[in-house]
Structure formats: C-alpha cells, structure tokens
Design a protein around this motif. Structure first.
Motif, PDB file in Angstrom:
ATOM      1  N   ASP A 170      -2.260  -4.609  10.008  1.00 28.72           N
ATOM      2  CA  ASP A 170      -1.144  -5.063   9.188  1.00 28.72           C
ATOM      3  C   ASP A 170      -1.618  -5.588   7.832  1.00 28.72           C
ATOM      4  O   ASP A 170      -0.991  -6.449   7.253  1.00 28.72           O
ATOM      5  N   SER A 171      -2.693  -5.044   7.321  1.00 29.59           N
ATOM      6  CA  SER A 171      -3.211  -5.453   6.025  1.00 29.59           C
ATOM      7  C   SER A 171      -2.154  -5.224   4.952  1.00 29.59           C
ATOM      8  O   SER A 171      -1.390  -4.261   5.009  1.00 29.59           O
ATOM      9  N   SER A 172      -2.121  -6.099   3.965  1.00 29.66           N
ATOM     10  CA  SER A 172      -1.155  -5.950   2.873  1.00 29.66           C
ATOM     11  C   SER A 172      -1.432  -4.706   2.037  1.00 29.66           C
ATOM     12  O   SER A 172      -0.588  -4.291   1.257  1.00 29.66           O
ATOM     13  N   LEU A 173      -2.588  -4.108   2.196  1.00 34.27           N
ATOM     14  CA  LEU A 173      -2.927  -2.903   1.440  1.00 34.27           C
ATOM     15  C   LEU A 173      -2.579  -1.617   2.182  1.00 34.27           C
ATOM     16  O   LEU A 173      -2.606  -0.536   1.601  1.00 34.27           O
ATOM     17  N   ARG A 174      -2.239  -1.692   3.468  1.00 39.40           N
ATOM     18  CA  ARG A 174      -1.977  -0.494   4.258  1.00 39.40           C
ATOM     19  C   ARG A 174      -0.779   0.253   3.709  1.00 39.40           C
ATOM     20  O   ARG A 174       0.323  -0.246   3.648  1.00 39.40           O
ATOM     21  N   GLY A 175      -1.004   1.477   3.251  1.00 38.33           N
ATOM     22  CA  GLY A 175       0.050   2.320   2.706  1.00 38.33           C
ATOM     23  C   GLY A 175       0.491   1.951   1.305  1.00 38.33           C
ATOM     24  O   GLY A 175       1.410   2.554   0.763  1.00 38.33           O
ATOM     25  N   ALA A 176      -0.155   0.956   0.691  1.00 37.48           N
ATOM     26  CA  ALA A 176       0.278   0.451  -0.613  1.00 37.48           C
ATOM     27  C   ALA A 176      -0.636   0.874  -1.755  1.00 37.48           C
ATOM     28  O   ALA A 176      -0.437   0.462  -2.888  1.00 37.48           O
ATOM     29  N   VAL A 177      -1.643   1.695  -1.474  1.00 40.50           N
ATOM     30  CA  VAL A 177      -2.609   2.073  -2.496  1.00 40.50           C
ATOM     31  C   VAL A 177      -2.570   3.582  -2.714  1.00 40.50           C
ATOM     32  O   VAL A 177      -2.689   4.358  -1.771  1.00 40.50           O
TER      33      VAL A 177
ATOM     34  N   ARG B  19      -5.653  -1.153  -9.933  1.00 34.36           N
ATOM     35  CA  ARG B  19      -4.630  -1.491 -10.924  1.00 34.36           C
ATOM     36  C   ARG B  19      -3.296  -1.752 -10.240  1.00 34.36           C
ATOM     37  O   ARG B  19      -3.018  -1.197  -9.184  1.00 34.36           O
ATOM     38  N   ASP B  20      -2.493  -2.571 -10.879  1.00 33.98           N
ATOM     39  CA  ASP B  20      -1.125  -2.771 -10.444  1.00 33.98           C
ATOM     40  C   ASP B  20      -0.372  -1.487 -10.787  1.00 33.98           C
ATOM     41  O   ASP B  20      -0.424  -1.022 -11.934  1.00 33.98           O
ATOM     42  N   ALA B  21       0.322  -0.902  -9.834  1.00 38.59           N
ATOM     43  CA  ALA B  21       0.996   0.384 -10.055  1.00 38.59           C
ATOM     44  C   ALA B  21       2.141   0.274 -11.048  1.00 38.59           C
ATOM     45  O   ALA B  21       2.426   1.224 -11.777  1.00 38.59           O
ATOM     46  N   SER B  22       2.791  -0.866 -11.114  1.00 36.38           N
ATOM     47  CA  SER B  22       3.947  -0.990 -12.013  1.00 36.38           C
ATOM     48  C   SER B  22       3.541  -1.314 -13.448  1.00 36.38           C
ATOM     49  O   SER B  22       4.153  -0.813 -14.386  1.00 36.38           O
ATOM     50  N   THR B  23       2.515  -2.127 -13.632  1.00 37.85           N
ATOM     51  CA  THR B  23       2.128  -2.540 -14.987  1.00 37.85           C
ATOM     52  C   THR B  23       0.896  -1.819 -15.512  1.00 37.85           C
ATOM     53  O   THR B  23       0.672  -1.791 -16.717  1.00 37.85           O
ATOM     54  N   GLY B  24       0.071  -1.281 -14.610  1.00 39.77           N
ATOM     55  CA  GLY B  24      -1.177  -0.643 -15.033  1.00 39.77           C
ATOM     56  C   GLY B  24      -2.297  -1.635 -15.308  1.00 39.77           C
ATOM     57  O   GLY B  24      -3.396  -1.260 -15.694  1.00 39.77           O
ATOM     58  N   GLU B  25      -2.019  -2.912 -15.102  1.00 36.27           N
ATOM     59  CA  GLU B  25      -3.009  -3.966 -15.343  1.00 36.27           C
ATOM     60  C   GLU B  25      -4.143  -3.866 -14.330  1.00 36.27           C
ATOM     61  O   GLU B  25      -3.913  -3.721 -13.126  1.00 36.27           O
ATOM     62  N   ALA B  26      -5.382  -3.957 -14.807  1.00 37.95           N
ATOM     63  CA  ALA B  26      -6.547  -3.942 -13.921  1.00 37.95           C
ATOM     64  C   ALA B  26      -6.627  -5.277 -13.192  1.00 37.95           C
ATOM     65  O   ALA B  26      -6.731  -6.330 -13.816  1.00 37.95           O
TER      66      ALA B  26
ATOM     67  N   VAL C 122       2.411   5.201   1.051  1.00 40.18           N
ATOM     68  CA  VAL C 122       3.828   5.207   1.406  1.00 40.18           C
ATOM     69  C   VAL C 122       4.634   4.646   0.243  1.00 40.18           C
ATOM     70  O   VAL C 122       5.525   5.298  -0.279  1.00 40.18           O
ATOM     71  N   ALA C 123       4.323   3.435  -0.134  1.00 42.22           N
ATOM     72  CA  ALA C 123       4.991   2.766  -1.253  1.00 42.22           C
ATOM     73  C   ALA C 123       3.904   2.161  -2.136  1.00 42.22           C
ATOM     74  O   ALA C 123       3.476   1.036  -1.899  1.00 42.22           O
ATOM     75  N   PRO C 124       3.430   2.905  -3.138  1.00 41.97           N
ATOM     76  CA  PRO C 124       2.284   2.422  -3.918  1.00 41.97           C
ATOM     77  C   PRO C 124       2.588   1.190  -4.762  1.00 41.97           C
ATOM     78  O   PRO C 124       3.473   1.208  -5.594  1.00 41.97           O
ATOM     79  N   ARG C 125       1.883   0.121  -4.441  1.00 39.29           N
ATOM     80  CA  ARG C 125       1.920  -1.087  -5.269  1.00 39.29           C
ATOM     81  C   ARG C 125       0.661  -1.179  -6.119  1.00 39.29           C
ATOM     82  O   ARG C 125       0.629  -1.895  -7.107  1.00 39.29           O
ATOM     83  N   TYR C 126      -0.378  -0.445  -5.685  1.00 29.55           N
ATOM     84  CA  TYR C 126      -1.666  -0.468  -6.368  1.00 29.55           C
ATOM     85  C   TYR C 126      -2.161   0.955  -6.587  1.00 29.55           C
ATOM     86  O   TYR C 126      -1.798   1.875  -5.855  1.00 29.55           O
ATOM     87  N   PHE C 127      -2.998   1.099  -7.595  1.00 32.76           N
ATOM     88  CA  PHE C 127      -3.618   2.373  -7.907  1.00 32.76           C
ATOM     89  C   PHE C 127      -5.126   2.146  -7.919  1.00 32.76           C
ATOM     90  O   PHE C 127      -5.610   1.265  -8.627  1.00 32.76           O
ATOM     91  N   LEU C 128      -5.857   2.904  -7.109  1.00 30.89           N
ATOM     92  CA  LEU C 128      -7.314   2.772  -7.029  1.00 30.89           C
ATOM     93  C   LEU C 128      -7.951   4.021  -7.623  1.00 30.89           C
ATOM     94  O   LEU C 128      -7.797   5.113  -7.089  1.00 30.89           O
ATOM     95  N   GLY C 129      -8.626   3.843  -8.739  1.00 29.08           N
ATOM     96  CA  GLY C 129      -9.354   4.930  -9.376  1.00 29.08           C
ATOM     97  C   GLY C 129     -10.839   4.771  -9.094  1.00 29.08           C
ATOM     98  O   GLY C 129     -11.395   3.691  -9.294  1.00 29.08           O
ATOM     99  N   VAL C 130     -11.470   5.852  -8.624  1.00 31.00           N
ATOM    100  CA  VAL C 130     -12.888   5.794  -8.285  1.00 31.00           C
ATOM    101  C   VAL C 130     -13.610   6.934  -8.990  1.00 31.00           C
ATOM    102  O   VAL C 130     -13.177   8.084  -8.935  1.00 31.00           O
ATOM    103  N   THR C 131     -14.726   6.613  -9.643  1.00 31.43           N
ATOM    104  CA  THR C 131     -15.590   7.604 -10.267  1.00 31.43           C
ATOM    105  C   THR C 131     -16.903   7.623  -9.508  1.00 31.43           C
ATOM    106  O   THR C 131     -17.529   6.573  -9.329  1.00 31.43           O
TER     107      THR C 131
END
Length: 161
Positions: A30-37, A101-108, A62-71
């Motif tokens: 039940d992590s707060s990140l499950r399905g949110a990234v 990043r925050d998916a809504s604002t793009g803030e790192a 499922v419902a992205p609240r965060y965006f994880l970019g990996v290089t």
C-alpha cells in the motif's frame, strides 16, 4: 539458563517496542507510490528492462502523480586477464541518473544517481559470451531499478506530507 531467558525477553520487548513506535515496513503493497509514478527510461533494451522492473516494484501507472525520468549509462571494464593476455571476465558498470518530478507542476522533487555492477565470463564460445553479456546487462538493469525503488520508498513519506 537465566541469560537465555533474559536475551529472549529482551528480544521480545524490543520487538514490541519497535511495533509500538510507528515503525512500518517500506516494502508494503500500500505504498503511496504504487501506481502513482509514470516512467521514462529511454528506448534501449536496458531502458526497457529497467522500466519493466520499476513497474514490477511500483505497479503499472494508474493515476500518475509523479514522473520518474531515468538516464542509463554503462561501461565495460576488464576484470580478469590470463597470463597470455586474453580477457576472461568483464565487469559491466551501470550508472542511473534519475529525477522524480511532480506530474502536475513538473517541479523536481528529488534527484539522484545510483551505481552498481555485474560481470560476465568470456571463456565459452562466441555465442555463449554474447549470451552472458546480455544476461549481465539484464541483471544490471534490475539491480539499478531495485536501488532506485529503495531510495524512492525511503523518501515516500516526505512526498505525501
């Protein structure tokens, strides 16, 4: 005999105290990140494997609240050479630079860099060596993803505050 009882009692008391302090395991479902990234890992085979492992650990988006970019970056380094000068083993060193990043604002919200390695042998046929190298690259992607997820799960409580 009495010292065994004391150590058992101490262990039981310690476990009870730990449970009462609000301790929660970070690897729970039940992590707060499950399905949110949502993930962006690049179009390479290594990027695909990294994304696959991230989704396995954090769930499909499922419902992205965060965006994880990996290089991803990787390099090979000789780790074993025979007396005749033939290389018999390589280390594959991988580095993953990530930004959450925050998916809504793009803030790192967080950034990081993780590094690990795996290795493979070159003593078999050409086909066997190529298969070993591909397997080492796959294991490297999984290991890097696991380290990233561990870092994210540790910081997850600060994201929801």
């Amino acid at each position: 005999m009495s010292s065994d009882r004391i150590s058992r009692r101490g262990a039981m008391f310690g476990l009870l105290a730990l449970g009462g302090c609000g301790f929660m395991p970070i690897h729970r479902n039940d992590s707060s990140l499950r399905g949110a990234v949502a993930f962006e890992t690049g179009d390479s085979v290594a990027g695909f494997r990294l994304r696959e492992r991230l989704e396995e650990r954090l769930g499909p988006t499922v419902a992205p609240r965060y965006f994880l970019g990996v290089t991803l970056l990787d390099r090979r380094r000789t780790s074993a050479i025979t007396a005749e000068g033939e290389t018999t083993r390589f280390n594959v060193i991988g580095t993953a630079n990530w930004v959450l990043r925050d998916a809504s604002t793009g803030e790192a919200l967080e950034t990081g860099q993780v590094e690990t390695f795996t290795s493979y042998g070159t003593t078999g046929s050409t086909v066997a060596t190529q298969a070993s190298e591909a397997d080492a690259s796959a294991r490297l992607s999984v290991a890097l993803a696991d380290i990233i997820v561990s870092r994210l799960l540790i910081m997850a409580p600060t994201l929801t505050s």
